[in-house]
Write an enzyme that holds these catalytic residues in place. Sequence first.
Site: not given
Ligand code: PMP
Length: 427
Positions: A122, A198, A201, A234, A369
């Site tokens: 991401h 990270d 998810q 999430k 993203c």
């Molecule tokens: N990493 C991953 C794998 C994500 O799916 C996301 C959110 N879509 C993020 C990072 C960023 O998370 P946040 O927008 O909650 O900071």
Amino acid sequence: MTSFDPYILRKEFPYFAHESAVWLDNAANTQKPQAVLDRVLLSLARASTVHRAVYALAEEATLVYEEARSILARFISAPSKDEVIFTNGTTGAINLFARSLYLSGKRAGRQGFRIVTSVLEHHSNYLPWRMLADEPGVEIIIIGHDGLGIDMEALAKALSAPCDLVALSLCSNVSGAWLDSQQAAKLARAAGAVLFLDAAQAVLHRAICLDDSVALPAGGIRVAADALAFSGHKMYGPDGTGALWVRGDLLQDLVPVTFGGEMVRSVDDSAIDLQPPPRRFEAGTPNCSAILGFAEAARWLLQSPRDEFRAHEEGLGRMLHDELSALPGARLYSVPGPLISFTLDGWHTHDLALFLDREGLCLRAGRLCAEPFMRALGVPALVRASLAAYTTREDCMRLVRALTLAKAAIPGRACLARFARDSASMH
Ligand code: PMP
């Protein structure tokens, strides 16, 4: 067979009493149970301040705030609550960790900084490292994909030379593929690197267990890492909440990158005496009500039958995966499970998401993203359905029926016009 009934669970979520749209964008944000909403409201209704004042209300607020930290530590089986830093989400956590780790190394006189990450990431776990690569002496290696997951052979090859940091996603927000963190940790350790994961998810679907000495919770997964980030929104918590966990000894060496109130013990013209971690990383007034809601979501999950949640999400996801695989013109870019990314021949993904919206379904469309991964997969964009514990079979079948309708339809002019207006904001 599980006796789990998502319709009973839904009674805890006001969304389902008030909204009719089918919520299938759980990878972006989850609905919140009443317990979380109540916790946020209660905190807002008795506003106070933490770590700052001596009156009784502030003392109590500080205790509750630190108790929230303990709950989050328990949520991931972190060895100590003082290894958990509150942030505004995974993004905030990774930016803090990236800058802080780099600066600490620099101050310790480290020459060069070698980072290994992957094309699957991401943007939140890609851009902070990419930006660091602009600094002198920083080298970044981006390993490729092996179908829908990380190319572990390429990872092993990249880590055959010494390395400082490995930054990977535990679960992809595009393909739903899980990393073998034990293997990644073994490779990272052999290269002398810190492993950052990270887990944005991951936390919704599995109970993360960082501590090998703790019994694995039902539906849980043992995760090996030196640092890890995740977001509250999430996992049924309030928007704009998250946490960074960093292994104790590593955390001691990290320098803060944000400065302000309540992160120093004392300061004068010549010296700054920082608070011990984690407080030195939480400058300024924290978003207490949201953080308490975040902890409430973690508590709610800790008390929930997560193995049943998992079996339900996996079962529904596989069923949806099979249904969409059988739909002529549908192309899938995800592993069977609760996150399904796809395209439908003849449809632009944004048009399709708007069509689905008119059919009463909320699905994400775009580059998710994760533009480098999209390029590597050879697709400009995807539509993504992501499930949670409250998702029902009927939700999934409504999606299948809507896609069957879409297949028979040609994108209409009104839809395309709306897309032209909205597409700029749909990345
Ligand atoms: N990493 C991953 C794998 C994500 O799916 C996301 C959110 N879509 C993020 C990072 C960023 O998370 P946040 O927008 O909650 O900071």
